[in-house]
Design a protein around this motif. Sequence first.
Motif, PDB file in Angstrom:
ATOM      1  N   ASP A  64      13.863  -0.668 -10.824  1.00 39.15           N
ATOM      2  CA  ASP A  64      13.684  -0.448  -9.293  1.00 39.15           C
ATOM      3  C   ASP A  64      15.037  -0.387  -8.553  1.00 39.15           C
ATOM      4  N   ASN A  65      15.315   0.947  -8.450  1.00 35.56           N
ATOM      5  CA  ASN A  65      16.770   0.937  -7.352  1.00 35.56           C
ATOM      6  C   ASN A  65      16.291   1.491  -6.261  1.00 35.56           C
ATOM      7  N   ASP A  66      15.114   1.293  -5.845  1.00 32.51           N
ATOM      8  CA  ASP A  66      14.706   1.719  -4.234  1.00 32.51           C
ATOM      9  C   ASP A  66      14.412   2.954  -4.237  1.00 32.51           C
ATOM     10  N   TRP A  67      15.181   4.022  -4.698  1.00 33.54           N
ATOM     11  CA  TRP A  67      14.893   5.377  -4.462  1.00 33.54           C
ATOM     12  C   TRP A  67      14.571   6.374  -5.555  1.00 33.54           C
ATOM     13  N   ALA A  68      13.450   6.973  -5.408  1.00 33.35           N
ATOM     14  CA  ALA A  68      13.032   7.978  -6.385  1.00 33.35           C
ATOM     15  C   ALA A  68      13.373   9.167  -5.746  1.00 33.35           C
ATOM     16  N   ILE A  69      14.532   9.774  -6.292  1.00 35.09           N
ATOM     17  CA  ILE A  69      15.469  10.706  -5.710  1.00 35.09           C
ATOM     18  C   ILE A  69      15.850  10.211  -4.158  1.00 35.09           C
ATOM     19  N   SER A  70      15.186  10.856  -3.249  1.00 35.58           N
ATOM     20  CA  SER A  70      15.295  10.809  -1.821  1.00 35.58           C
ATOM     21  C   SER A  70      14.348  10.038  -1.209  1.00 35.58           C
ATOM     22  N   VAL A  71      13.051   9.436  -1.908  1.00 33.04           N
ATOM     23  CA  VAL A  71      11.899   8.805  -1.430  1.00 33.04           C
ATOM     24  C   VAL A  71      12.154   7.109  -1.752  1.00 33.04           C
ATOM     25  N   HIS A  72      11.844   6.363  -0.660  1.00 30.69           N
ATOM     26  CA  HIS A  72      12.111   5.050  -0.998  1.00 30.69           C
ATOM     27  C   HIS A  72      10.747   4.515  -1.577  1.00 30.69           C
ATOM     28  N   ARG A  73      10.932   3.569  -2.192  1.00 30.82           N
ATOM     29  CA  ARG A  73       9.617   3.078  -2.873  1.00 30.82           C
ATOM     30  C   ARG A  73       8.383   2.612  -1.856  1.00 30.82           C
ATOM     31  N   GLN A  74       8.634   2.155  -0.680  1.00 35.16           N
ATOM     32  CA  GLN A  74       8.088   1.628   0.079  1.00 35.16           C
ATOM     33  C   GLN A  74       6.911   2.995   0.575  1.00 35.16           C
ATOM     34  N   ALA A  75       7.736   4.214   0.503  1.00 34.13           N
ATOM     35  CA  ALA A  75       6.854   5.235   1.030  1.00 34.13           C
ATOM     36  C   ALA A  75       6.103   6.033  -0.162  1.00 34.13           C
ATOM     37  N   SER A  76       6.104   5.573  -1.217  1.00 27.14           N
ATOM     38  CA  SER A  76       5.417   6.011  -2.132  1.00 27.14           C
ATOM     39  C   SER A  76       4.673   5.252  -3.160  1.00 27.14           C
ATOM     40  N   THR A  77       4.775   3.991  -2.981  1.00 29.48           N
ATOM     41  CA  THR A  77       4.121   2.890  -3.876  1.00 29.48           C
ATOM     42  C   THR A  77       3.217   1.879  -3.231  1.00 29.48           C
ATOM     43  N   ALA A  78       1.990   1.860  -3.468  1.00 30.50           N
ATOM     44  CA  ALA A  78       1.120   0.994  -2.863  1.00 30.50           C
ATOM     45  C   ALA A  78       1.187  -0.477  -2.839  1.00 30.50           C
ATOM     46  N   VAL A  79       2.030  -0.884  -4.116  1.00 29.85           N
ATOM     47  CA  VAL A  79       1.849  -2.150  -4.357  1.00 29.85           C
ATOM     48  C   VAL A  79       3.725  -2.599  -4.266  1.00 29.85           C
ATOM     49  N   PRO A  80       3.909  -3.772  -3.513  1.00 33.82           N
ATOM     50  CA  PRO A  80       5.411  -4.162  -3.591  1.00 33.82           C
ATOM     51  C   PRO A  80       6.229  -4.354  -4.633  1.00 33.82           C
ATOM     52  N   SER A  81       5.351  -4.491  -5.942  1.00 36.92           N
ATOM     53  CA  SER A  81       5.957  -4.698  -7.219  1.00 36.92           C
ATOM     54  C   SER A  81       5.248  -4.253  -8.307  1.00 36.92           C
ATOM     55  N   ASN A  82       5.833  -3.327  -9.336  1.00 41.52           N
ATOM     56  CA  ASN A  82       5.260  -2.636 -10.211  1.00 41.52           C
ATOM     57  C   ASN A  82       5.133  -3.745 -11.262  1.00 41.52           C
ATOM     58  N   ALA A  83       5.562  -4.691 -11.187  1.00 42.00           N
ATOM     59  CA  ALA A  83       5.120  -6.011 -12.512  1.00 42.00           C
ATOM     60  C   ALA A  83       3.622  -6.655 -12.231  1.00 42.00           C
ATOM     61  N   ASP A  84       3.250  -6.453 -10.827  1.00 43.15           N
ATOM     62  CA  ASP A  84       1.844  -6.683 -10.668  1.00 43.15           C
ATOM     63  C   ASP A  84       0.883  -5.729 -11.320  1.00 43.15           C
ATOM     64  N   ARG A  85       1.259  -4.559 -11.600  1.00 46.46           N
ATOM     65  CA  ARG A  85       0.434  -3.558 -12.335  1.00 46.46           C
ATOM     66  C   ARG A  85      -0.034  -4.174 -13.611  1.00 46.46           C
ATOM     67  N   ALA A  86       0.806  -4.876 -14.348  1.00 43.51           N
ATOM     68  CA  ALA A  86       0.888  -5.384 -15.583  1.00 43.51           C
ATOM     69  C   ALA A  86      -0.616  -5.820 -15.737  1.00 43.51           C
ATOM     70  N   ALA A  87      -0.826  -6.841 -14.829  1.00 45.27           N
ATOM     71  CA  ALA A  87      -2.291  -7.473 -14.958  1.00 45.27           C
ATOM     72  C   ALA A  87      -3.410  -6.744 -15.217  1.00 45.27           C
ATOM     73  N   ALA A  88      -3.356  -5.389 -14.684  1.00 45.62           N
ATOM     74  CA  ALA A  88      -4.464  -4.593 -14.989  1.00 45.62           C
ATOM     75  C   ALA A  88      -4.783  -4.011 -16.236  1.00 45.62           C
ATOM     76  N   TYR A  89      -3.644  -4.412 -17.057  1.00 44.20           N
ATOM     77  CA  TYR A  89      -3.723  -3.780 -18.367  1.00 44.20           C
ATOM     78  C   TYR A  89      -3.583  -4.799 -19.350  1.00 44.20           C
ATOM     79  N   GLY A  90      -3.776  -6.049 -18.929  1.00 41.68           N
ATOM     80  CA  GLY A  90      -3.685  -7.413 -19.832  1.00 41.68           C
ATOM     81  C   GLY A  90      -2.505  -7.755 -20.322  1.00 41.68           C
ATOM     82  N   MET A  91      -1.392  -7.674 -19.611  1.00 39.37           N
ATOM     83  CA  MET A  91       0.026  -7.942 -20.090  1.00 39.37           C
ATOM     84  C   MET A  91       0.750  -8.765 -19.294  1.00 39.37           C
ATOM     85  N   PRO A  92       1.654  -9.643 -19.713  1.00 41.58           N
ATOM     86  CA  PRO A  92       2.412 -10.068 -18.713  1.00 41.58           C
ATOM     87  C   PRO A  92       3.357  -9.347 -17.991  1.00 41.58           C
TER      88      PRO A  92
END
Length: 340
Positions: free
Chosen positions: A196-224
Amino acid sequence: MTTSTPAPTPAAAASAPDDPTRLALYETMQLCRTFEEAVLREYHADKGPGFDIGRGLIPGEMHLAAGQEPVAAGVCAHLTAEDAVTATHRPHHLAIAHGVDMRRMAAEIFGRATGLGHGRGGHMHLFDPATHFSCSGIIAEGLPPALGQAFAFQRRGTDRVAVAVTGEGAANQGAFHESLNLAALWQLPVIFVVEDNDWAISVHRQASTAVPSNADRAAAYGMPGTRIEDNDVEAVWAAAGEAVARARGGGGPSLIEVHTVRMWGHFEGDAQGYRDDLGEAAARDPLHRYRTRLLERGVLDDVRVRHVTEECEGLVAEAIAYAKDSPLPEPVTATSFVFA
């Protein structure tokens, strides 16, 4: 320190590395940075007048990973050349940390016949069967191949693992979610790493991703899922050690997200007018911060710093010279090495 031998022996999972491991992490980060600084110089040396992306010894786009070295050093410290790594279009630091031959990688970047792909792929398409390393310019492309490698390792009854590295922007791609789902369903020995370097080319993570951390998405798939802040190489090392040990032991996949920094542009020639954090990037340089930290702890001294710097410069200079001295592919071989 070499670039043609297998990757370092796996370190045991622990909360903090010992001093020899700290020194090895620093050396890897320094080598990655030295290589990219050399590529940066060579890339811009003959792009003028103006800036013609097609000119020079290294034509085409160039994506450099200065600032993201802690991810490569911390994760790859636990791998061997028998483990697999898939990377993004910003791959050099990961390739170096995983033990890819730096001379052949440099030759590929320069489009030479002695390169990893015989000069066909360039810097975004590095393939090294000797270390099971690959990368791609397609966003999130490396995740499904990592699953295939992990599946093969599992079916063969080995303790080998696959590591799939991607960016935070790619975490919104379908391939990311499909891969996490299948890895968890089949309990594959794969570690997903998000830079997570904050920038997907020129789009900031906060403008493109609904959660503050992609690590939170792991729980949806039953993994740490773990998020490392502050670009801390030792924290990356510790989290990766746990994830790799889990995968080797049959515990299934894990997700690690590292909040890192892209110190330079998305590509060389990027004016970066969209960045409001550009002035802070240099201050967040992880190599400088880690060097200072190790000096304060007595792990490094000025003599050792100079020795490591000179050794890295020598290895990189040799790789660049090898690339420049290597022949360009002959036109008659244009269709060779394209399909097996």
